[in-house]
Design an enzyme around this catalytic site. Structure first.
Site, mmCIF file in Angstrom:
data_model
loop_
_atom_site.group_PDB
_atom_site.id
_atom_site.type_symbol
_atom_site.label_atom_id
_atom_site.label_comp_id
_atom_site.label_asym_id
_atom_site.label_seq_id
_atom_site.Cartn_x
_atom_site.Cartn_y
_atom_site.Cartn_z
ATOM 1 N N SER A 241 -3.368 -24.611 -68.719
ATOM 2 C CA SER A 241 -2.360 -25.221 -67.973
ATOM 3 C C SER A 241 -2.573 -25.626 -66.238
ATOM 4 C CB SER A 241 -1.097 -24.185 -68.027
ATOM 5 O OG SER A 241 -1.347 -23.055 -67.203
ATOM 6 N N LYS A 286 6.601 -19.511 -64.035
ATOM 7 C CA LYS A 286 5.872 -20.521 -63.142
ATOM 8 C C LYS A 286 6.847 -21.178 -61.966
ATOM 9 C CE LYS A 286 2.169 -21.351 -66.226
ATOM 10 N NZ LYS A 286 1.373 -22.242 -66.805
#
Length: 344
Positions: A241, A286
């Site tokens: 990611s 996140k």
């Protein structure tokens, strides 16, 4: 005295369940893991004295501000009290342990797979950035098999020029050539290391997963044409990611101006070599990590937008991205005072 003894006995009886719960709650583990905000890393900055995205062999443009990649923390081996504490915290969530650590798969296998995903994301991020900048690429040795025939001859970073007299213009060329050979055949490999072009014969081995097929023992991939060299210096980070943020950092360093306008930008997203941005897991954690670190803008993969919009921390602007180009356009819009494409 009898009344006193009865009161003591009653107190003991009442305390026993409490004591038992305390022991059970602090000793017995639950079949859940806690997910939460993990550390963030500025891809324009340094970690342990090294540039996160280290570029040599090309002129670099100064950068300011931040382009932070974000991570998710995973806490395993929780007892009952710890699990309840994370659940009540508001910035963590509990998921069944089997979703993160599937039964029948060892932690070592999972960690190895995550690390390989991370290495692949680094390579893809480099190629996507170079394609965006229209810089030339070549085929490089990206990794070497531990027991592969090429290990004693080639090195990671060698530029592959030809194999058995056939020019190498794409990573697939190497695979196709080796596929026409048999174990025990010898191929002539021409490669460039530094400024020197070298030629060497390599006797092919047997593929570990198929004894009938030949094995050179390298993973070829695209990369910058030497002397340009890109190294990524984040250890112990798994998964794919970080790709988008790595690409943006590399572009920022190799092109005029500042992609982030000197601001604190964070984000996430996988990326392929053509610059397509893909979805990731743990978007809510996140975003929390980014906001806690000081980010005001967060780049969100388009497929994560719905969830991100519902869980965005206050004060965090969400920019919807589906390609590397759209991420750069979104940041340019912010810098010019225009409203970028958002998740809302």
């Amino acid at each position: 005295m009898g009344g006193v003894n009865r009161r003591i006995l009653t107190l003991i009886v009442a305390l026993v369940p409490v004591l038992v719960l305390g022991v059970v709650g602090s000793v017995v583990t639950v079949p859940f893991v806690a997910l939460g905000p993990g550390p963030t890393f500025d891809t324009l900055g340094e970690v342990e004295g090294k540039q996160v995205v280290d570029v040599t062999g090309a002129p670099l443009d100064p950068t300011t501000g931040q382009l932070n990649m974000t991570t998710v923390s995973v806490r395993d081996g929780l007892n009952l009290f710890e699990a309840f504490g994370f659940w009540a915290s508001g910035d963590h969530g509990l998921v069944p342990r089997a979703e993160v650590y599937p039964p029948g798969v060892s932690r070592e296998e999972i960690d190895k797979s995550n690390q390989q995903d991370f290495k692949d994301s680094e390579s893809d991020a480099e190629v996507a950035a170079l394609h965006h900048l229209k810089l030339p690429t070549v085929v490089l040795v990206r990794s070497l098999g531990e027991d592969g025939p090429a290990k004693e001859v080639l090195q990671v970073g060698d530029e592959l020029i030809s194999v058995d007299g056939i020019p190498i213009t794409a990573p697939k060329d190497v695979v196709d050539i080796v596929a026409t050979k048999a174990p025990g055949d010898t191929v002539t490999v021409v490669y460039r290391r530094g400024d020197a072009e070298q030629t060497t014969p390599i006797t092919l081995g047997t593929r570990p997963d198929d004894s009938a097929k030949a094995y050179l023992g390298i993973t070829p991939g695209e990369g910058g044409r030497p002397p340009l060299r890109v190294e990524f210096n984040l250890a112990d980070i798994g998964g794919p990611s970080a790709g988008l943020m790595f690409s943006l950092a590399l572009i920022d360093k190799l092109s005029p101006g500042e992609l982030n306008g000197g601001r604190f930008v964070a984000g996430t997203g996988t990326i392929d070599q053509e610059g397509k941005v893909g979805p990731i897991g743990g978007i809510q954690y996140k975003m929390i990590a980014a906001r806690q670190a000081g980010a005001e803008t967060f780049l969100v993969p388009a497929d994560n937008c719905n969830e991100a919009r519902q869980r965005a921390p206050e004060g965090l602007r969400l920019v919807k991205v589906d390609t590397l180009d759209s991420a750069i356009t979104g940041l340019a819009d912010i810098d010019a005072g225009r409203e970028p494409v958002s998740c809302g």
